[in-house]
Design a protein around this motif. Structure first.
Motif, short mmCIF file in Angstrom:
data_model
loop_
_atom_site.label_atom_id
_atom_site.label_comp_id
_atom_site.label_asym_id
_atom_site.label_seq_id
_atom_site.Cartn_x
_atom_site.Cartn_y
_atom_site.Cartn_z
N MET A 56 0.83 -1.20 0.00
CA MET A 56 0.00 0.00 0.00
C MET A 56 0.87 1.26 0.00
O MET A 56 0.58 2.25 -0.69
N LEU A 57 1.93 1.24 0.79
CA LEU A 57 2.84 2.38 0.82
C LEU A 57 3.50 2.57 -0.54
O LEU A 57 3.73 3.71 -0.97
N LYS A 58 3.80 1.44 -1.20
CA LYS A 58 4.41 1.54 -2.51
C LYS A 58 3.47 2.20 -3.50
O LYS A 58 3.88 3.03 -4.32
N ASN A 59 2.16 1.85 -3.43
CA ASN A 59 1.16 2.46 -4.32
C ASN A 59 1.05 3.95 -4.06
O ASN A 59 0.94 4.75 -4.99
N LEU A 60 1.04 4.33 -2.78
CA LEU A 60 0.97 5.75 -2.46
C LEU A 60 2.18 6.48 -2.99
O LEU A 60 2.08 7.61 -3.51
N ALA A 61 3.37 5.89 -2.87
CA ALA A 61 4.57 6.52 -3.39
C ALA A 61 4.49 6.69 -4.90
O ALA A 61 4.90 7.72 -5.44
N ARG A 110 3.75 10.33 -9.58
CA ARG A 110 3.07 10.74 -10.80
C ARG A 110 2.61 12.20 -10.72
O ARG A 110 2.69 12.94 -11.70
N ARG A 111 2.14 12.59 -9.52
CA ARG A 111 1.68 13.99 -9.38
C ARG A 111 2.86 14.97 -9.42
O ARG A 111 2.71 16.11 -9.85
N LEU A 112 4.03 14.52 -8.97
CA LEU A 112 5.19 15.41 -8.94
C LEU A 112 5.96 15.44 -10.25
O LEU A 112 6.89 16.25 -10.40
N GLU A 113 5.57 14.54 -11.26
CA GLU A 113 6.34 14.47 -12.49
C GLU A 113 6.25 15.76 -13.29
O GLU A 113 7.16 16.10 -14.04
N ARG A 114 5.16 16.53 -13.14
CA ARG A 114 5.06 17.79 -13.88
C ARG A 114 6.13 18.80 -13.42
O ARG A 114 6.71 19.51 -14.22
N SER A 115 6.34 18.88 -12.08
CA SER A 115 7.33 19.84 -11.55
C SER A 115 8.72 19.23 -11.46
O SER A 115 9.72 19.94 -11.65
N PHE A 116 8.78 17.96 -11.15
CA PHE A 116 10.07 17.29 -11.00
C PHE A 116 10.06 16.01 -11.84
O PHE A 116 9.81 14.91 -11.32
N VAL A 174 21.87 6.40 -12.24
CA VAL A 174 20.98 6.31 -11.07
C VAL A 174 19.72 7.08 -11.41
O VAL A 174 19.78 8.23 -11.88
N ILE A 175 18.59 6.48 -11.16
CA ILE A 175 17.30 7.12 -11.43
C ILE A 175 16.90 7.94 -10.20
O ILE A 175 16.90 7.44 -9.07
N LEU A 176 16.59 9.22 -10.44
CA LEU A 176 16.13 10.12 -9.37
C LEU A 176 14.65 10.36 -9.55
O LEU A 176 14.22 11.15 -10.41
N PRO A 177 13.81 9.66 -8.77
CA PRO A 177 12.37 9.86 -8.91
C PRO A 177 11.96 11.26 -8.39
O PRO A 177 12.71 11.94 -7.70
N PRO A 178 10.74 11.71 -8.74
CA PRO A 178 10.29 13.07 -8.32
C PRO A 178 10.33 13.25 -6.80
O PRO A 178 10.67 14.33 -6.31
N LEU A 179 9.96 12.22 -6.06
CA LEU A 179 9.94 12.38 -4.59
C LEU A 179 11.35 12.63 -4.05
O LEU A 179 11.58 13.49 -3.19
N THR A 180 12.34 11.91 -4.59
CA THR A 180 13.73 12.13 -4.16
C THR A 180 14.20 13.53 -4.52
O THR A 180 14.87 14.21 -3.72
N GLN A 181 13.82 14.01 -5.74
CA GLN A 181 14.20 15.37 -6.12
C GLN A 181 13.56 16.40 -5.20
O GLN A 181 14.18 17.42 -4.84
#
Length: 442
Positions: free
Chosen positions: A1-6, A11-17, A33-40
């Motif tokens: 469930m936490l993975k789904n929330l992440a 996805r919501r942060l992909e527009r800004s990051f 190394v892949i930097l996902p939006p949450l990490t950015q």
């Protein structure tokens, strides 16, 4: 469930990051190394927080630097103002000392004038008595001479009448005739002439005595006017000189009546120029001039008692101007009573007794370090602490201005300074009360 929330959050942060890939090249190959939006977002937030912290810290440091510079300038300004105030107070003290010396000279001159006036008054009183005695003698002599003249004149008339037979009777004496009558007339005539000459001389002496008495009255009037002018100047000078002394003792919170009474008990000897004048030996009331003179002498005696009391009270400074600075005053400090005034200066700065007294302690005492205690009159004690050297001994009598030690840093002390206390009846009082009260006089 936490993975789904992440995933949804990324996805919501992909527009800004948008997702980024960080390539790392080495000799073995290239990796990424892949930097996902949450990490950015986390990295950006941490970076922004660090930059904000750096900006705020830099601003605080700048503000502290500016405020410390302002505080230092303010401290320097206050120190300059304080030094200027000290110079002004020193000049005022010197001016008061000069005025006191001039007033003392005027008082000495006034005392000399009063002594001369007293001598002149005694001499004029003696001359007046002598003149009164001379006038009484002259008047009695004149009356006796006139009586003798009248008796001689009556005797002559009786003898002439007898010679003419006007007053003769059968049982009366025989008439005087011829040469006897002429001799009698000549004797009586010479007696009358001598009596007339004595009368004229007595009249002349009486006139001269009256003229002398008029001159004495005129001189006495001039003397009274001169005495009144002298008395007026003396009264004004005494009033002007006593006023600062009254204010000095009142400012120190001391009863002037009690102080003068105690000093008078210790100095009860009689005699000298300040004793009231007593000229009458007949129990008569003194005249107005004598009362004014006695009043001035009483005020001068009061001033002398003030001078004696001031020498025995701590109205002076324990250090000389320009050699110290105030660092702490009397009052509560760190939750405890700071029982004195601290004056900082270089090690070895001379320390002086602020009044006449007897040294009751001159040794080390816990907390105070090297300490000198001086017992003064009226139950007053002064203490001088943290000395580097003590120059007096227990039981030694000192006067105002005597050097009793050197400034130091002994005992519980953060730097070289003098801790100065004044205690009344064993209770600590503010030393500046006495110092400020004495500044207008000494």
């Amino acid at each position: 469930m936490l993975k789904n929330l992440a995933l949804r959050f990324n996805r919501r942060l992909e527009r800004s990051f948008p997702e980024q890939r960080l390539f790392l090249r080495s000799e073995q190959g290239t990796r990424f190394v892949i930097l996902p939006p949450l990490t950015q977002l986390i990295a950006w937030t941490v970076s922004a927080a660090f930059v904000a912290w750096a900006i705020i810290a830099t601003a605080v440091l700048l503000m502290d630097s500016v405020s410390s510079g302002n505080a230092r300038e303010q401290s320097e300004r206050e120190q300059r103002l304080y030094q200027e105030r000290l110079r002004t107070v020193s000049e005022q003290r010197d001016a008061r000392a000069l005025e006191a010396a001039q007033a003392q000279e005027r008082f000495n001159l006034a005392l000399a004038q009063i002594s001369e006036m007293q001598s002149e008054l005694l001499a004029s009183e003696e001359r007046r008595r002598e003149l009164e005695t001379g006038i009484n003698v002259i008047q009695s002599t004149l009356r006796r001479t006139m009586n003798e003249r009248d008796e001689a004149r009556g005797s002559l008339e009786a003898m002439l009448a007898s010679a003419r037979g006007e007053g003769a009777s059968g049982d009366g004496p025989a008439p005087i005739m011829g040469d006897d009558l002429n001799r009698t007339v000549a004797v009586l005539t010479s007696a009358l002439e001598a009596t007339a000459a004595e009368r004229d001389a007595a009249r002349t002496e009486a006139q001269e005595a009256k003229a002398t008495a008029d001159d004495l009255v005129y001189e006495a009037r001039l003397r009274d006017e001169r005495n009144n002018q002298i008395f007026t100047q003396l009264e004004e000078a005494v009033t002007v000189s006593l006023e600062p002394l009254d204010k000095m003792f009142s400012a120190a919170g001391m009863s002037t009546d009690n102080i003068l009474a105690q000093v008078r008990r210790g100095y009860s000897g009689q005699g000298g120029p300040l004793m009231p004048m007593i000229l009458s030996t007949k129990g008569e009331e003194p005249d107005a001039d004598m009362q004014r003179a006695n009043q001035i002498l009483n005020e001068l005696d009061r001033m002398n008692l003030y001078r004696i009391a001031a020498e025995k009270l701590p109205f002076d400074m324990p250090v000389r101007p320009g050699s110290y600075r105030f660092t702490s005053g009397f009052g509560q400090r760190w939750g405890r009573l700071h029982a004195g005034t601290d004056m900082a200066g270089p090690v070895g700065t001379p320390i002086y007794a602020t009044a006449e007294g007897v040294v009751i302690h001159a040794d080390w005492q816990s907390g105070y370090g090297r300490l000198v205690k001086i017992q003064h009159e009226f139950g007053i004690e002064t203490r001088y602490a943290h000395m580097s050297r003590i120059r007096v001994k227990k039981g030694q009598r000192v006067s105002r201005g005597d050097r009793i030690g050197d400034m130091g840093n002994s005992g519980r002390s953060t730097g070289p300074h003098l801790h100065y206390e004044v205690r009344v009846g064993g209770k600590a009082v503010n030393p500046m009360t006495y110092i400020k009260a004495g500044r207008d006089v000494f």
